[in-house]
Design a protein around this motif. Sequence first.
Motif, PDB file in Angstrom:
ATOM      1  N   GLN A  18       0.846  -1.205   0.000  1.00 48.68           N
ATOM      2  CA  GLN A  18       0.000   0.000   0.000  1.00 48.68           C
ATOM      3  C   GLN A  18       0.877   1.250   0.000  1.00 48.68           C
ATOM      4  N   GLU A  19       2.012   1.176   0.690  1.00 44.68           N
ATOM      5  CA  GLU A  19       2.925   2.316   0.766  1.00 44.68           C
ATOM      6  C   GLU A  19       3.472   2.664  -0.619  1.00 44.68           C
ATOM      7  N   GLU A  20       3.868   1.634  -1.393  1.00 45.91           N
ATOM      8  CA  GLU A  20       4.365   1.864  -2.746  1.00 45.91           C
ATOM      9  C   GLU A  20       3.298   2.542  -3.607  1.00 45.91           C
ATOM     10  N   VAL A  21       2.084   2.008  -3.549  1.00 45.11           N
ATOM     11  CA  VAL A  21       0.995   2.522  -4.369  1.00 45.11           C
ATOM     12  C   VAL A  21       0.645   3.952  -3.969  1.00 45.11           C
ATOM     13  N   ARG A  22       0.673   4.257  -2.673  1.00 47.25           N
ATOM     14  CA  ARG A  22       0.368   5.624  -2.217  1.00 47.25           C
ATOM     15  C   ARG A  22       1.411   6.626  -2.731  1.00 47.25           C
ATOM     16  N   LYS A  23       2.662   6.174  -2.880  1.00 48.48           N
ATOM     17  CA  LYS A  23       3.721   7.058  -3.392  1.00 48.48           C
ATOM     18  C   LYS A  23       3.420   7.508  -4.819  1.00 48.48           C
ATOM     19  N   TRP A  24       2.664   6.685  -5.556  1.00 47.98           N
ATOM     20  CA  TRP A  24       2.324   7.054  -6.936  1.00 47.98           C
ATOM     21  C   TRP A  24       1.473   8.319  -6.967  1.00 47.98           C
ATOM     22  N   ALA A  25       0.706   8.567  -5.911  1.00 45.74           N
ATOM     23  CA  ALA A  25      -0.159   9.754  -5.870  1.00 45.74           C
ATOM     24  C   ALA A  25       0.620  11.015  -5.507  1.00 45.74           C
ATOM     25  N   VAL A  26       1.868  10.858  -5.056  1.00 39.34           N
ATOM     26  CA  VAL A  26       2.689  12.011  -4.684  1.00 39.34           C
ATOM     27  C   VAL A  26       3.152  12.762  -5.932  1.00 39.34           C
ATOM     28  N   SER A  27       3.594  11.988  -6.946  1.00 36.33           N
ATOM     29  CA  SER A  27       4.049  12.630  -8.180  1.00 36.33           C
ATOM     30  C   SER A  27       3.988  11.664  -9.345  1.00 36.33           C
ATOM     31  N   LEU A  28       3.874  12.228 -10.526  1.00 38.23           N
ATOM     32  CA  LEU A  28       3.889  11.423 -11.742  1.00 38.23           C
ATOM     33  C   LEU A  28       5.229  10.716 -11.881  1.00 38.23           C
ATOM     34  N   GLU A  29       6.290  11.357 -11.452  1.00 39.70           N
ATOM     35  CA  GLU A  29       7.617  10.733 -11.503  1.00 39.70           C
ATOM     36  C   GLU A  29       7.645   9.433 -10.704  1.00 39.70           C
ATOM     37  N   LEU A  79       5.224   7.511 -10.042  1.00 38.90           N
ATOM     38  CA  LEU A  79       4.388   6.538 -10.743  1.00 38.90           C
ATOM     39  C   LEU A  79       5.125   5.902 -11.910  1.00 38.90           C
ATOM     40  N   ILE A  80       5.679   6.711 -12.790  1.00 44.04           N
ATOM     41  CA  ILE A  80       6.245   6.159 -14.024  1.00 44.04           C
ATOM     42  C   ILE A  80       7.661   5.604 -13.854  1.00 44.04           C
ATOM     43  N   HIS A  81       8.277   5.844 -12.695  1.00 47.20           N
ATOM     44  CA  HIS A  81       9.575   5.230 -12.434  1.00 47.20           C
ATOM     45  C   HIS A  81       9.435   3.917 -11.663  1.00 47.20           C
ATOM     46  N   HIS A  82       8.214   3.459 -11.474  1.00 53.34           N
ATOM     47  CA  HIS A  82       7.931   2.166 -10.844  1.00 53.34           C
ATOM     48  C   HIS A  82       7.330   1.277 -11.926  1.00 53.34           C
ATOM     49  N   ASP A  83       7.898   0.090 -12.130  1.00 48.66           N
ATOM     50  CA  ASP A  83       7.450  -0.782 -13.225  1.00 48.66           C
ATOM     51  C   ASP A  83       5.941  -1.024 -13.217  1.00 48.66           C
ATOM     52  N   ARG A  84       5.407  -1.371 -12.056  1.00 52.92           N
ATOM     53  CA  ARG A  84       3.976  -1.658 -11.965  1.00 52.92           C
ATOM     54  C   ARG A  84       3.145  -0.392 -12.125  1.00 52.92           C
ATOM     55  N   GLY A  85       3.661   0.730 -11.606  1.00 47.74           N
ATOM     56  CA  GLY A  85       2.974   2.008 -11.758  1.00 47.74           C
ATOM     57  C   GLY A  85       2.904   2.416 -13.217  1.00 47.74           C
ATOM     58  N   LEU A  86       4.027   2.253 -13.922  1.00 44.62           N
ATOM     59  CA  LEU A  86       4.067   2.566 -15.343  1.00 44.62           C
ATOM     60  C   LEU A  86       3.081   1.683 -16.111  1.00 44.62           C
ATOM     61  N   ALA A  87       3.026   0.399 -15.757  1.00 39.45           N
ATOM     62  CA  ALA A  87       2.098  -0.519 -16.425  1.00 39.45           C
ATOM     63  C   ALA A  87       0.641  -0.111 -16.187  1.00 39.45           C
ATOM     64  N   ALA A  88       0.320   0.277 -14.954  1.00 42.75           N
ATOM     65  CA  ALA A  88      -1.053   0.691 -14.636  1.00 42.75           C
ATOM     66  C   ALA A  88      -1.403   1.986 -15.370  1.00 42.75           C
ATOM     67  N   ASP A 111      -8.464   1.000  -7.059  1.00 46.97           N
ATOM     68  CA  ASP A 111      -8.546  -0.377  -6.603  1.00 46.97           C
ATOM     69  C   ASP A 111      -7.249  -0.823  -5.932  1.00 46.97           C
ATOM     70  N   LEU A 112      -6.123  -0.307  -6.411  1.00 48.57           N
ATOM     71  CA  LEU A 112      -4.830  -0.698  -5.839  1.00 48.57           C
ATOM     72  C   LEU A 112      -4.550  -0.013  -4.508  1.00 48.57           C
ATOM     73  N   VAL A 113      -5.081   1.195  -4.330  1.00 48.82           N
ATOM     74  CA  VAL A 113      -4.755   1.970  -3.134  1.00 48.82           C
ATOM     75  C   VAL A 113      -5.738   1.730  -1.988  1.00 48.82           C
ATOM     76  N   SER A 114      -6.853   1.038  -2.251  1.00 55.82           N
ATOM     77  CA  SER A 114      -7.823   0.814  -1.172  1.00 55.82           C
ATOM     78  C   SER A 114      -7.201  -0.017  -0.068  1.00 55.82           C
ATOM     79  N   PRO A 115      -7.452   0.332   1.186  1.00 56.75           N
ATOM     80  CA  PRO A 115      -6.858  -0.404   2.292  1.00 56.75           C
ATOM     81  C   PRO A 115      -7.339  -1.852   2.300  1.00 56.75           C
ATOM     82  N   PRO A 116      -6.484  -2.791   2.726  1.00 53.39           N
ATOM     83  CA  PRO A 116      -6.870  -4.201   2.755  1.00 53.39           C
ATOM     84  C   PRO A 116      -8.192  -4.400   3.494  1.00 53.39           C
ATOM     85  N   GLY A 117      -9.081  -5.138   2.874  1.00 52.16           N
ATOM     86  CA  GLY A 117     -10.357  -5.461   3.509  1.00 52.16           C
ATOM     87  C   GLY A 117     -11.445  -4.444   3.258  1.00 52.16           C
ATOM     88  N   ALA A 118     -11.078  -3.197   2.870  1.00 50.34           N
ATOM     89  CA  ALA A 118     -12.103  -2.176   2.647  1.00 50.34           C
ATOM     90  C   ALA A 118     -12.866  -2.487   1.373  1.00 50.34           C
TER      91      ALA A 118
END
Length: 195
Positions: A39-50, A52-61, A162-169
């Motif tokens: 969840q921490e990795e995915v939340r970092k994607w919302a901080v900046s586009l950089e 997001l796109i410098h993370h393989d899975r973020g770039l794919a999404a 869907d990726l950033v939703s907390p587990p179980g929510a």
Amino acid sequence: SAKDMKHRLGFLLQKSDSCDYSSSQGKKEKTSSSQRLSQEEVRKWAVSLENLIHHDRGLAAFRAFLKSEYSEENIEFWVSCEEYKKTKSPAKLSPKARKIYDEFISVQATKEVNLDSCTREKTSHNMLEPTLSCFDEAQRKIFTLMEKDSYRRFLKSPYYLDLVSPPGAGCGPENCKRNHTHTLDCNSNIISQCA
């Protein structure tokens, strides 16, 4: 194709908090912890586009999201520029630069990106003697365009939410729908929406 998209997104969206309780244990055993997104990795994607796109899975999404909006040429151009800047051989600069120019910038470009005339002219001029930085300004403009426009929409889309939703929510049998501006079933429905 739609099947390829479903397969890629299915892999991307694998999480430990599956709606299907009967298969969630099997998924946990088959998917190593290194393949899961925290969840921490995915939340970092919302901080900046950089981020997001410098993370393989973020770039794919992000790429899948842009494809759904028929605007993947922007991220493809950005990635091509990044790869171009890693060119070691001076002899390969000109043919690689020409390929990028013809595909994304020229008047007959198959995947033309949205550049202002000034940037387009400057990039055309740079093609006379291509250097590792000949696409820098155009790449910066496209990055800014994505940052101000499609990146903001991505953060509000099912591809990200869907990726950033907390587990179980929203994943229990009694509340398998999420209350946003749009209603989503858990992972399986997201994949079908992306096709």
